[in-house]
Scaffold this motif. Structure first.
Motif, PDB file in Angstrom:
ATOM      1  N   ALA A  55     -32.749  19.289  12.752  1.00 25.10           N
ATOM      2  CA  ALA A  55     -33.322  18.500  11.880  1.00 25.10           C
ATOM      3  C   ALA A  55     -34.683  17.896  12.551  1.00 25.10           C
ATOM      4  N   ARG A  56     -34.393  17.516  13.733  1.00 23.56           N
ATOM      5  CA  ARG A  56     -35.651  17.040  14.469  1.00 23.56           C
ATOM      6  C   ARG A  56     -36.948  18.054  14.564  1.00 23.56           C
ATOM      7  N   ASP A  57     -36.334  19.184  14.812  1.00 21.51           N
ATOM      8  CA  ASP A  57     -37.345  20.153  14.970  1.00 21.51           C
ATOM      9  C   ASP A  57     -38.012  20.686  13.483  1.00 21.51           C
ATOM     10  N   LEU A  58     -37.408  20.401  12.387  1.00 20.06           N
ATOM     11  CA  LEU A  58     -37.769  20.855  11.284  1.00 20.06           C
ATOM     12  C   LEU A  58     -38.567  19.631  10.807  1.00 20.06           C
ATOM     13  N   THR A  59     -38.304  18.373  11.013  1.00 18.62           N
ATOM     14  CA  THR A  59     -39.355  17.027  10.629  1.00 18.62           C
ATOM     15  C   THR A  59     -40.277  16.972  11.490  1.00 18.62           C
ATOM     16  N   GLY A  60     -40.179  17.800  12.788  1.00 20.03           N
ATOM     17  CA  GLY A  60     -41.431  17.404  13.438  1.00 20.03           C
ATOM     18  C   GLY A  60     -41.164  15.882  14.377  1.00 20.03           C
ATOM     19  N   GLY A  61     -39.737  15.338  14.270  1.00 19.59           N
ATOM     20  CA  GLY A  61     -39.630  14.147  14.663  1.00 19.59           C
ATOM     21  C   GLY A  61     -39.309  14.146  16.102  1.00 19.59           C
ATOM     22  N   GLU A  62     -39.569  12.855  16.777  1.00 22.49           N
ATOM     23  CA  GLU A  62     -39.249  12.780  18.162  1.00 22.49           C
ATOM     24  C   GLU A  62     -38.004  11.737  18.471  1.00 22.49           C
ATOM     25  N   GLY A  63     -37.322  11.642  17.626  1.00 22.30           N
ATOM     26  CA  GLY A  63     -35.910  10.958  17.574  1.00 22.30           C
ATOM     27  C   GLY A  63     -35.064  11.461  16.341  1.00 22.30           C
ATOM     28  N   PRO A  64     -33.643  10.976  16.443  1.00 23.64           N
ATOM     29  CA  PRO A  64     -33.326   9.994  17.528  1.00 23.64           C
ATOM     30  C   PRO A  64     -32.798  10.856  18.845  1.00 23.64           C
ATOM     31  N   GLU A  65     -33.285  10.273  20.162  1.00 23.14           N
ATOM     32  CA  GLU A  65     -32.681  10.773  21.325  1.00 23.14           C
ATOM     33  C   GLU A  65     -31.260  10.828  21.365  1.00 23.14           C
ATOM     34  N   ILE A  66     -30.792  11.785  21.926  1.00 24.27           N
ATOM     35  CA  ILE A  66     -29.377  12.116  21.971  1.00 24.27           C
ATOM     36  C   ILE A  66     -28.601  11.909  23.466  1.00 24.27           C
ATOM     37  N   HIS A  67     -27.870  11.004  23.634  1.00 21.09           N
ATOM     38  CA  HIS A  67     -27.255  10.905  24.961  1.00 21.09           C
ATOM     39  C   HIS A  67     -25.649  11.418  24.769  1.00 21.09           C
ATOM     40  N   ILE A  68     -25.259  11.856  25.844  1.00 22.31           N
ATOM     41  CA  ILE A  68     -24.077  12.249  25.770  1.00 22.31           C
ATOM     42  C   ILE A  68     -22.988  11.358  26.747  1.00 22.31           C
ATOM     43  N   ASN A  69     -22.138  11.112  26.162  1.00 17.29           N
ATOM     44  CA  ASN A  69     -21.081  10.227  26.751  1.00 17.29           C
ATOM     45  C   ASN A  69     -19.598  11.081  27.232  1.00 17.29           C
ATOM     46  N   CYS A  70     -19.661  11.210  28.433  1.00 17.51           N
ATOM     47  CA  CYS A  70     -18.448  12.065  29.133  1.00 17.51           C
ATOM     48  C   CYS A  70     -17.452  11.088  29.807  1.00 17.51           C
ATOM     49  N   VAL A  71     -16.150  11.093  29.339  1.00 21.16           N
ATOM     50  CA  VAL A  71     -15.193  10.350  30.021  1.00 21.16           C
ATOM     51  C   VAL A  71     -14.629  11.180  30.978  1.00 21.16           C
ATOM     52  N   LEU A  72     -14.367  10.824  32.176  1.00 22.35           N
ATOM     53  CA  LEU A  72     -13.879  11.591  33.329  1.00 22.35           C
ATOM     54  C   LEU A  72     -12.440  11.295  33.441  1.00 22.35           C
ATOM     55  N   THR A  73     -11.707  12.520  33.390  1.00 18.22           N
ATOM     56  CA  THR A  73     -10.268  12.389  33.368  1.00 18.22           C
ATOM     57  C   THR A  73      -9.780  13.488  34.477  1.00 18.22           C
ATOM     58  N   ARG A  74      -8.634  13.622  34.949  1.00 20.14           N
ATOM     59  CA  ARG A  74      -8.088  14.576  35.665  1.00 20.14           C
ATOM     60  C   ARG A  74      -8.366  15.910  35.242  1.00 20.14           C
ATOM     61  N   HIS A  75      -8.409  16.077  33.920  1.00 21.12           N
ATOM     62  CA  HIS A  75      -8.496  17.144  33.370  1.00 21.12           C
ATOM     63  C   HIS A  75      -9.795  17.966  33.254  1.00 21.12           C
ATOM     64  N   ASN A  76     -10.897  17.242  33.318  1.00 24.92           N
ATOM     65  CA  ASN A  76     -12.188  17.749  33.217  1.00 24.92           C
ATOM     66  C   ASN A  76     -13.267  17.192  34.315  1.00 24.92           C
ATOM     67  N   LEU A  77     -12.704  16.590  35.450  1.00 29.43           N
ATOM     68  CA  LEU A  77     -13.216  16.203  36.825  1.00 29.43           C
ATOM     69  C   LEU A  77     -13.958  17.422  37.302  1.00 29.43           C
TER      70      LEU A  77
END
Length: 211
Positions: A139-161
């Motif tokens: 959608a950002r590419d189609l509209t030529g938009g510069e947002g919204p910016e995406i940030h990723i929240n990664c919860v660290l557990t023993r299963h994905n460390l």
């Protein structure tokens, strides 16, 4: 602003400690809070962080033309939405852009879909979240938009460390290449968050897990 304790993920994610509470403020009430916070704007105005639960379950109250994001944006605020992204269809992606969303914090703990589904408690959830992220990028590419910016929240557990390196590589492959100073330079930036809550002792990494 914690707008709702409801979530479309049922059962909840394995590390979720959110307890249900009946909302004490409706959409009109949150708009009044935003009005008060933006009364004496100077420069870009305040930063409004919207979270839940899963706030996109509130639908047009969030992303509608007269929703909370649009209202705060018109008042000069930069609006961040914390979401699992599974409800971001192509139409909602376009809506989030239209109403002026500044940033989305999206949950993603590992690029391994089996591990992610295990952490989130249901098969297929990882694919839905990745699809939501893709919808927003397109959608950002189609509209030529510069947002919204995406940030990723990664919860660290023993299963994905031991998946952190893979997650960084996975995100770098999908990151838009832009020069420093561009609004999307920090797009797909991961935030590593140690799992919290007394109920999550079994998920918490130990010193031995880090060796």
């Amino acid at each position: 602003l914690t707008l709702t304790y409801g979530c479309n993920f049922d059962p909840r994610c394995s590390y979720c400690t959110q307890k249900w509470q009946e909302p004490a403020v409706d959409a009109a009430g949150w708009k009044r809070v935003i009005d008060e916070a933006t009364t004496h704007n100077e420069g870009a105005g305040p930063y409004v962080y919207i979270t839940g639960g899963e706030v996109l379950t509130l639908e047009e109250d969030i992303w509608g033309d007269d929703g909370i994001i649009a209202h705060a944006s018109r008042r000069g605020a930069a609006v961040n939405v914390n979401t699992n992204a599974s409800l971001i269809t192509p139409q909602i992606a376009l809506r989030l852009i239209k109403v002026g969303t500044a940033k989305l914090h999206i949950s993603l703990d590992t690029p391994d879909e089996d591990t992610q589904d295990m952490l989130w408690g249901e098969e297929g959830r990882a694919a839905r979240v990745l699809e939501g992220i893709c919808h927003l990028q397109l959608a950002r590419d189609l509209t030529g938009g510069e947002g919204p910016e995406i940030h990723i929240n990664c919860v660290l557990t023993r299963h994905n460390l031991d998946h952190v390196d893979e997650l960084f590589a996975f995100l770098l492959e999908r990151k838009k290449r832009v020069p420093k100073g561009h609004p999307l330079f920090y797009d797909l930036l991961p935030h590593l968050i140690p799992v919290g809550g007394d109920a999550n002792d079994e998920l918490r990494p130990t010193a031995a897990d880090g060796e």
